[in-house]
Scaffold this active site. Structure first.
Site, PDB file in Angstrom:
ATOM      1  N   ASN A 107      11.532   9.898 -35.653  1.00 10.49           N
ATOM      2  CA  ASN A 107      11.020   8.563 -35.953  1.00 10.49           C
ATOM      3  C   ASN A 107      11.837   7.440 -35.340  1.00 10.49           C
ATOM      4  O   ASN A 107      11.570   6.264 -35.608  1.00 10.49           O
ATOM      5  CB  ASN A 107      10.922   8.372 -37.467  1.00 10.49           C
ATOM      6  CG  ASN A 107      10.196   9.521 -38.131  1.00 10.49           C
ATOM      7  OD1 ASN A 107      10.793  10.258 -38.895  1.00 10.49           O
ATOM      8  ND2 ASN A 107       8.930   9.728 -37.803  1.00 10.49           N
ATOM      9  N   ILE A 114      12.140   2.033 -33.737  1.00 12.80           N
ATOM     10  CA  ILE A 114      12.029   2.691 -35.043  1.00 12.80           C
ATOM     11  C   ILE A 114      10.581   2.705 -35.508  1.00 12.80           C
ATOM     12  O   ILE A 114       9.887   1.691 -35.426  1.00 12.80           O
ATOM     13  CB  ILE A 114      12.895   1.960 -36.091  1.00 12.80           C
ATOM     14  CG1 ILE A 114      14.345   1.989 -35.649  1.00 12.80           C
ATOM     15  CG2 ILE A 114      12.715   2.558 -37.471  1.00 12.80           C
ATOM     16  CD1 ILE A 114      15.221   1.031 -36.395  1.00 12.80           C
ATOM     17  N   CYS A 115      10.145   3.849 -36.005  1.00 11.74           N
ATOM     18  CA  CYS A 115       8.826   3.974 -36.616  1.00 11.74           C
ATOM     19  C   CYS A 115       9.014   4.051 -38.127  1.00 11.74           C
ATOM     20  O   CYS A 115       9.416   5.075 -38.671  1.00 11.74           O
ATOM     21  CB  CYS A 115       8.115   5.228 -36.105  1.00 11.74           C
ATOM     22  SG  CYS A 115       6.485   5.445 -36.822  1.00 11.74           S
ATOM     23  N   LEU A 116       8.779   2.931 -38.775  1.00 11.79           N
ATOM     24  CA  LEU A 116       8.864   2.842 -40.228  1.00 11.79           C
ATOM     25  C   LEU A 116       7.741   1.899 -40.644  1.00 11.79           C
ATOM     26  O   LEU A 116       7.726   0.733 -40.246  1.00 11.79           O
ATOM     27  CB  LEU A 116      10.232   2.295 -40.645  1.00 11.79           C
ATOM     28  CG  LEU A 116      10.512   2.181 -42.128  1.00 11.79           C
ATOM     29  CD1 LEU A 116      10.461   3.546 -42.811  1.00 11.79           C
ATOM     30  CD2 LEU A 116      11.885   1.548 -42.362  1.00 11.79           C
ATOM     31  N   ARG A 120       5.976  -2.605 -39.765  1.00 17.03           N
ATOM     32  CA  ARG A 120       4.777  -2.977 -39.003  1.00 17.03           C
ATOM     33  C   ARG A 120       4.190  -4.251 -39.582  1.00 17.03           C
ATOM     34  O   ARG A 120       3.970  -4.350 -40.793  1.00 17.03           O
ATOM     35  CB  ARG A 120       3.726  -1.870 -39.068  1.00 17.03           C
ATOM     36  CG  ARG A 120       4.125  -0.619 -38.360  1.00 17.03           C
ATOM     37  CD  ARG A 120       2.967   0.368 -38.381  1.00 17.03           C
ATOM     38  NE  ARG A 120       3.468   1.669 -37.998  1.00 17.03           N
ATOM     39  CZ  ARG A 120       3.116   2.799 -38.572  1.00 17.03           C
ATOM     40  NH1 ARG A 120       2.230   2.792 -39.555  1.00 17.03           N
ATOM     41  NH2 ARG A 120       3.608   3.942 -38.170  1.00 17.03           N
TER      42      ARG A 120
END
Length: 184
Positions: A107, A114-116, A120
């Site tokens: 992630n 960062i993918c959180l 978003r």
């Protein structure tokens, strides 16, 4: 620590009212700074034991670093640095967060993206940023990326996720190699 709070009180004490020609952007920064004064105090009181926040300039609460040192899982014994910048439009938009430590993680890319979901601005599933979220949510979310939010099914770093699916032991070894070289 919160020198900005005393600065805001001092600034308010010297002004009986805002001039009608005052710019909206100066007002927005003031709102952001007021929110951050409160949120940073709450954050410091509720920081996970595996995290440490540092403010390079105590008068700029909108820019700080977070160190996460997981005490369990694949990333145990590593120390991962994040840079958090809070934009002027906060709390209507999320903070900008980047991982400064090179990491092998499904992630987080090796370049720090960062993918959180809560970071978003717009999220289809409704778990994205909302004005009711705070810096505490961001910090706890980043901390959880190393434990219960570790997501191999919806990765940003596809190579790391596929590596885990192919060979969990080799994945663990590569993570430990990254920790040894980049996260001590």
């Amino acid at each position: 620590m919160l020198t900005l709070a005393s600065k805001l009180k001092r600034d308010d004490g010297g002004k009986t009212g805002r001039a009608s020609g005052a710019s909206d952007s100066a007002h927005r920064v003031s709102i952001r700074d007021r929110l951050l004064t409160k949120e940073v105090a709450e954050l410091e009181a509720n920081l996970p034991s595996t995290c440490k926040a540092s403010f390079p300039d105590e008068d700029k609460l909108h820019h700080f670093q977070l160190a996460v040192s997981p005490d369990e899982g694949y990333y145990q014994s590593g120390r991962f640095q994040f840079e958090i910048d809070v934009p002027e439009a906060y709390n209507m938009v999320p903070p900008k967060v980047r991982c400064l430590t090179r990491i092998w993680h499904p992630n987080i890319t090796e370049t720090g993206e960062i993918c959180l979901s809560l970071l978003r601005e717009h999220s289809i599933d409704g778990t994205g940023w909302a004005p009711t979220r705070t810096l505490k949510d961001v910090v706890w979310g980043l901390n959880s990326l190393f434990t219960d939010l570790l997501n191999f099914d919806d990765p940003l770093n596809i190579d790391a996720a596929e590596h885990h699916l192919r060979d969990k032991e080799d994945f663990r070894n590569k993570v430990q190699d990254y920790i040894k070289h980049y996260a001590r």
